[in-house]
Scaffold this motif. Structure first.
Motif, PDB file in Angstrom:
ATOM      1  N   ALA A  19       0.905  -1.191  -0.082  1.00 23.08           N
ATOM      2  CA  ALA A  19      -0.121  -0.135   0.014  1.00 23.08           C
ATOM      3  C   ALA A  19       0.969   1.239  -0.022  1.00 23.08           C
ATOM      4  O   ALA A  19       0.446   2.312  -0.812  1.00 23.08           O
ATOM      5  CB  ALA A  19      -0.875  -0.038   1.170  1.00 23.08           C
ATOM      6  N   PHE A  20       1.901   1.015   0.722  1.00 22.05           N
ATOM      7  CA  PHE A  20       2.980   2.373   0.591  1.00 22.05           C
ATOM      8  C   PHE A  20       3.544   2.553  -0.446  1.00 22.05           C
ATOM      9  O   PHE A  20       3.839   3.667  -0.845  1.00 22.05           O
ATOM     10  CB  PHE A  20       4.009   2.247   1.960  1.00 22.05           C
ATOM     11  N   MET A  21       3.861   1.328  -1.117  1.00 23.88           N
ATOM     12  CA  MET A  21       4.545   1.590  -2.539  1.00 23.88           C
ATOM     13  C   MET A  21       3.386   2.069  -3.545  1.00 23.88           C
ATOM     14  O   MET A  21       4.117   2.773  -4.216  1.00 23.88           O
ATOM     15  CB  MET A  21       4.833   0.261  -3.061  1.00 23.88           C
ATOM     16  N   GLY A  22       2.113   1.907  -3.247  1.00 19.51           N
ATOM     17  CA  GLY A  22       1.017   2.315  -4.080  1.00 19.51           C
ATOM     18  C   GLY A  22       1.024   3.994  -4.139  1.00 19.51           C
ATOM     19  O   GLY A  22       0.839   4.576  -4.724  1.00 19.51           O
ATOM     20  N   VAL A  23       0.934   4.324  -2.655  1.00 19.30           N
ATOM     21  CA  VAL A  23       0.914   5.642  -2.341  1.00 19.30           C
ATOM     22  C   VAL A  23       2.192   6.451  -2.840  1.00 19.30           C
ATOM     23  O   VAL A  23       1.801   7.502  -3.510  1.00 19.30           O
ATOM     24  CB  VAL A  23       0.902   5.941  -0.934  1.00 19.30           C
TER      25      VAL A  23
ATOM     26  N   PRO B 104      -2.806  -4.090 -11.889  1.00 19.25           N
ATOM     27  CA  PRO B 104      -3.475  -3.511 -10.738  1.00 19.25           C
ATOM     28  C   PRO B 104      -4.373  -4.539  -9.790  1.00 19.25           C
ATOM     29  O   PRO B 104      -4.394  -4.326  -8.680  1.00 19.25           O
ATOM     30  CB  PRO B 104      -4.257  -2.306 -11.414  1.00 19.25           C
ATOM     31  N   ASN B 105      -4.743  -5.570 -10.724  1.00 20.75           N
ATOM     32  CA  ASN B 105      -5.767  -6.328 -10.116  1.00 20.75           C
ATOM     33  C   ASN B 105      -5.080  -7.285  -8.865  1.00 20.75           C
ATOM     34  O   ASN B 105      -5.478  -7.810  -7.940  1.00 20.75           O
ATOM     35  CB  ASN B 105      -6.344  -7.409 -11.044  1.00 20.75           C
ATOM     36  N   SER B 106      -3.426  -7.449  -9.147  1.00 16.64           N
ATOM     37  CA  SER B 106      -2.777  -7.899  -8.075  1.00 16.64           C
ATOM     38  C   SER B 106      -2.811  -7.368  -6.797  1.00 16.64           C
ATOM     39  O   SER B 106      -2.740  -8.021  -5.806  1.00 16.64           O
ATOM     40  CB  SER B 106      -1.521  -8.469  -8.661  1.00 16.64           C
ATOM     41  N   ILE B 107      -2.975  -6.171  -6.815  1.00 10.81           N
ATOM     42  CA  ILE B 107      -3.175  -5.581  -5.209  1.00 10.81           C
ATOM     43  C   ILE B 107      -4.358  -5.694  -4.834  1.00 10.81           C
ATOM     44  O   ILE B 107      -4.339  -6.164  -3.541  1.00 10.81           O
ATOM     45  CB  ILE B 107      -2.852  -3.915  -5.554  1.00 10.81           C
ATOM     46  N   GLY B 108      -5.318  -5.795  -5.326  1.00 11.65           N
ATOM     47  CA  GLY B 108      -6.717  -6.108  -4.757  1.00 11.65           C
ATOM     48  C   GLY B 108      -6.772  -7.729  -4.506  1.00 11.65           C
ATOM     49  O   GLY B 108      -7.229  -7.669  -3.218  1.00 11.65           O
TER      50      GLY B 108
END
Length: 482
Positions: free
Chosen positions: A164-168, A194-198
């Motif tokens: 999540a921090f990498m995404g931010v 992106p689906n892999s994050i979910g």
């Protein structure tokens, strides 16, 4: 392990690997519990050259060291109780899960022999079946106390938090690097999709929600709410409808089980149902268009319609080989014309639907799975693999219900803590199954580890809650607790 992984020179990195092995000898349970921190870095881009051209993920390297230490302790410290469990104790921990798991392992191994690309099937068997099940065994052997289970779940949560921090960071500082699909920028962090994050959040975020809604101290609750908020922001910017649905269902699941009053639960449930029906009745056209036209391509085909075409292709493949499937990671050999396998094979690629309209799949020949967890397993390892997987899921929620009933019937000092952990694990599995109806939620290295980690955690919670496998007279300890 981080230093070993980041330092490219074998001579300079080897001492850190040896230090990790030495520390694991003294606290193997600690190393095993923290292994989920290595899960996101499995793509070939992040693999490390161990010997020559042999590339392995950080997860495989860490697991290998843990296994070597485990075997060394078995040989040298077999007589010491703290280093080993008896076969009877291990068998009791696995219980009725043993048979379907063995069947799943065997049919997955058999798929290697029938796969057109046996090398691909062998590679995926090692990464997505054998290694996660080996980790499952290590968890049951060495994760024994309540603190160990908390540490294991904390590692899963920390893994999602790091992503999540990498995404931010990507959102704030590298917005142009975000995947641009049909005019929408989607965060993907370190993943290829992106689906892999979910999908990772499916296995972790519901645990955080259960933690936040459990009867915990306010400081702990604020931390859980902060982590959940961070993940929700990144989850929203993935624009993954499947993960939104999975997390939404899991959130309702957690909220429903967190309400102790039956009257409030009934009234709240009826109100939510009426509200949902009203929203669908008023906005059904807009909702339908949103789902159908979402991420439409030049042919006017959205991702929802493409998934239906993929399911049709998978069902056609299953019709021709229902018993054994086509082998792990051999979907692309039979699905479309690509560079993975020779084009002389028969392909099930649907380029036009029954009306002659283009399906839009002509531009996506490299979709590596049928975007459905059950069809993916069936195509890969056949009907017996699918049935064994289904039995594991049935047993999972049967045991989930038994643990909650047991904790309610015999409350103890740590019952509330065990309850929110049980609820979080059950909700996480549900979220993965919901998104798994439109995506690959299992046969990927990180997701397979997450799946079997949740199963192992539930089995450990059964032991900690003193829940029996059968309806027998409760133990003396539980009777005293009552």
């Amino acid at each position: 392990m981080i230093l070993y992984y980041l330092i490219h020179s074998p001579l300079l990195s080897l001492p850190f690997l040896l230090i990790f092995a030495l520390l694991s000898w003294y606290r193997l349970s600690f190393a095993i519990a923290l292994l989920p921190l290595t899960l996101p870095y499995y793509l070939e881009t992040y693999q490390k050259a161990v010997a020559g051209s042999a590339m392995f993920s950080l997860t495989e390297i860490t697991l290998s060291i843990c296994v070597v230490v485990c075997l060394a302790q078995f040989v040298l410290k077999r007589g010491e109780r703290r280093f080993w469990l008896s076969w009877r104790e291990l068998q009791d921990r696995v219980g009725p899960f043993l048979l379907p798991m063995v069947v799943f392992l065997l049919v997955a191994a058999l798929s290697i022999t029938i796969a057109y690309r046996g090398d691909l099937a062998l590679r995926d068997f090692r990464k997505e079946v054998f290694a996660p099940l080996l980790y499952f065994v290590l968890v049951l052997l060495y994760i024994r106390s309540r603190h160990d289970v908390i540490r294991l779940l904390a590692a899963l949560i920390a893994t999602a938090t790091i992503v999540a921090f990498m995404g931010v960071i990507q959102i704030l500082f590298f917005p142009n690097s975000m995947a641009l699909e049909e005019g929408v920028r989607r965060v993907y962090a370190i993943y290829g999709s992106p689906n892999s994050i979910g999908l990772l959040f499916d296995y972790t975020l519901p645990i955080v929600l259960a933690w936040a809604l459990g009867r915990v101290r306010w400081g702990s609750r604020f931390l859980a709410l902060f982590l959940a908020g961070l993940m929700f922001v990144v989850l929203y910017l993935t624009h993954s409808l499947g993960s939104w649905m999975g997390i939404a269902v899991a959130a309702l699941f957690v909220v429903g089980f967190s309400i102790r009053s039956r009257k409030i639960l009934l009234i709240g449930g009826l109100f939510a149902l009426v509200l949902a029906i009203a929203v669908v009745a008023v906005y059904h056209t807009q909702l339908l268009n949103y789902v159908v036209d979402r991420h439409s391509d030049a042919f006017g085909t959205g991702t929802a319609a493409k998934r239906v075409y993929l399911w049709q292709a998978a069902l056609a493949m299953i019709h021709d080989s229902p018993w054994l499937g086509y082998g792990l990671d051999n979907w692309l050999c039979h699905y479309s014309q690509n560079t993975i396998c020779p084009n002389t094979l028969h392909h099930y690629w649907l380029l036009r639907d029954a009306t002659g309209h283009p399906t839009g799949l002509v531009n996506e020949p490299n979709l590596s799975h049928p975007h459905n967890i059950f069809l993916h397993i069936w195509v890969s390892i056949g009907v017996f693999g699918l049935l064994s997987f289904g039995v594991v899921l049935i047993l999972f929620y049967w045991l989930f219900a038994r643990i909650l009933i047991s904790l309610h019937a015999a409350p103890g000092k740590y019952s509330e803590q065990l309850r929110w952990m049980t609820l979080g694990v059950g909700a996480a599995m549900l979220a993965a199954l919901v998104q798994g109806q439109v995506d690959s939620a299992f046969l990927e290295q990180d997701l397979s580890f997450c799946f079997w980690t949740l199963v192992a955690t539930l089995l450990l919670l059964r032991v900690l809650s003193q829940t029996s496998w059968r309806d027998v007279v409760q133990s003396e300890a539980k009777q005293e607790a009552v």
